[in-house]
Write a protein that holds these residues in place. Structure first.
Motif, PDB file in Angstrom:
ATOM      1  N   ASP A 194       1.303  -0.957  -0.126  1.00 32.14           N
ATOM      2  CA  ASP A 194      -0.484   0.453  -0.200  1.00 32.14           C
ATOM      3  C   ASP A 194       0.377   1.514  -0.085  1.00 32.14           C
ATOM      4  O   ASP A 194       0.599   2.565  -0.843  1.00 32.14           O
ATOM      5  CB  ASP A 194      -0.627  -0.088   1.200  1.00 32.14           C
TER       6      ASP A 194
ATOM      7  N   TYR B  24       1.501  -9.014   4.907  1.00 31.74           N
ATOM      8  CA  TYR B  24       0.371  -8.981   4.582  1.00 31.74           C
ATOM      9  C   TYR B  24       0.004  -9.080   5.092  1.00 31.74           C
ATOM     10  O   TYR B  24      -0.669 -11.052   5.414  1.00 31.74           O
ATOM     11  CB  TYR B  24       0.474  -9.797   3.128  1.00 31.74           C
TER      12      TYR B  24
ATOM     13  N   ASN C 254      -6.492  -8.053   4.892  1.00 27.90           N
ATOM     14  CA  ASN C 254      -6.098  -7.717   3.514  1.00 27.90           C
ATOM     15  C   ASN C 254      -7.350  -8.017   2.623  1.00 27.90           C
ATOM     16  O   ASN C 254      -7.435  -9.643   2.480  1.00 27.90           O
ATOM     17  CB  ASN C 254      -4.503  -7.264   2.988  1.00 27.90           C
TER      18      ASN C 254
END
Length: 296
Positions: free
Chosen positions: A141, A242, A246
């Motif tokens: 991001d 991650y 998400n």
């Protein structure tokens, strides 16, 4: 919401492309993860032109979407000159060998090579399909925000290329992260030979493996992982994993070994050169092995 068959790195292999398309024939649309060009040694009949023409037609007919791979970016830089008349990517023996099937078909700096690399610039660096994210090597991001501040559509422009080639600015490093993934230096005195025989002291890290604390467990694209230490990766590396909160993301790039598998529900690599596969996504919030199809 469309369902997608997600197809990883083709690398100038028309036969692999045909098998991928046949395996995903039931999906509404296709999604490519980049690296259409530059055949490896295992490709029996490399044809960059055939692969590119077929993929481009699918995209222009709105039957497919795609993101740029690092090989497309490398080609853009290899065939263009900087403001001093020098190639943006060195035309040394190593880079020529990596790019050899494309060069054999289109030449260096030719009109055809420049036309195709101009088309590569139409490919975005990432895509969010509304429930599924696509990027060639690493979803970040932070990096995406850095790029989007200048290029909201995620597409590079010719004015960016000298900066991207130097890899010195936050913008350039963000591009490199999305297309080449995170790499970090190994402990002093440790190195390995990659698939092309080049000795490396930096290693790619599996940013989706939250449960891989050691160098050997976290490293990617290492032909013989046993040459790496079983010692823990230190926290000061600042690895950004991650999170489960998400949306799912699919990547290519890493030349995984063994049987294809979904390592985590939120992020997975589809690039298995020895056992090619595709992923058939139908809106699920968690990736599953049942949707991972080995090519027929």
């Amino acid at each position: 919401m469309s369902n997608y068959t997600v197809i990883p790195d083709i690398h100038a292999d028309p036969e692999r492309l045909s098998r991928s398309l046949a395996t995903g024939a039931s999906s509404e649309r296709l999604a490519f993860l980049g690296d259409f060009i530059d055949a490896g040694k295992s490709v029996s009949r490399p044809d960059d032109a055939e692969v590119l023409a077929r993929v481009r037609r699918l995209i222009e007919d709105d039957d497919a979407v795609a993101v740029m791979g690092n090989h497309e970016l490398n080609a853009i830089l290899f065939h263009r000159l900087d403001s001093n008349g020098q190639p943006l990517r060195a035309r040394d023996d190593k880079n020529r060998a990596q790019h050899s099937s494309f060069i054999e078909r289109f030449g260096i700096g030719s009109n055809d090579a420049l036309d195709w690399t101009e088309w590569f610039l139409t490919l975005p660096l990432w895509r969010d399909l509304g429930g599924l994210r696509l990027v060639h090597a690493r979803w970040s991001d932070t990096a995406i925000s850095t790029i989007a501040a200048r290029r909201p559509d995620g597409r590079l422009r010719p004015d960016d290329l000298e900066e991207v080639a130097r890899k010195e600015t936050p913008f350039a490093r963000a591009v490199d992260l999305l297309l080449s993934g995170p790499e970090t230096a190994l402990p002093a005195g440790i190195g390995f030979h990659d698939n092309s025989g080049h000795y490396r002291t930096q290693v790619r890290i599996a940013w989706w493996r939250a449960d891989a604390p050691t160098w050997r467990a976290a490293a990617l694209s290492v032909p013989n992982p046993e040459c790496l230490p079983e010692t823990e990766i230190t926290n000061e590396l600042g690895l950004d994993l991650y999170g489960e909160e998400n949306p799912p993301v699919l990547v290519g790039h890493y030349k995984m070994r063994g049987a294809p598998q979904i390592e985590t529900p939120q992020a997975a690599c589809l690039d298995y050169p020895d056992t090619p596969c595709v992923y058939c996504w139908d809106g699920e919030r968690a990736l599953t092995d049942e949707k991972l199809l080995v090519l027929a």
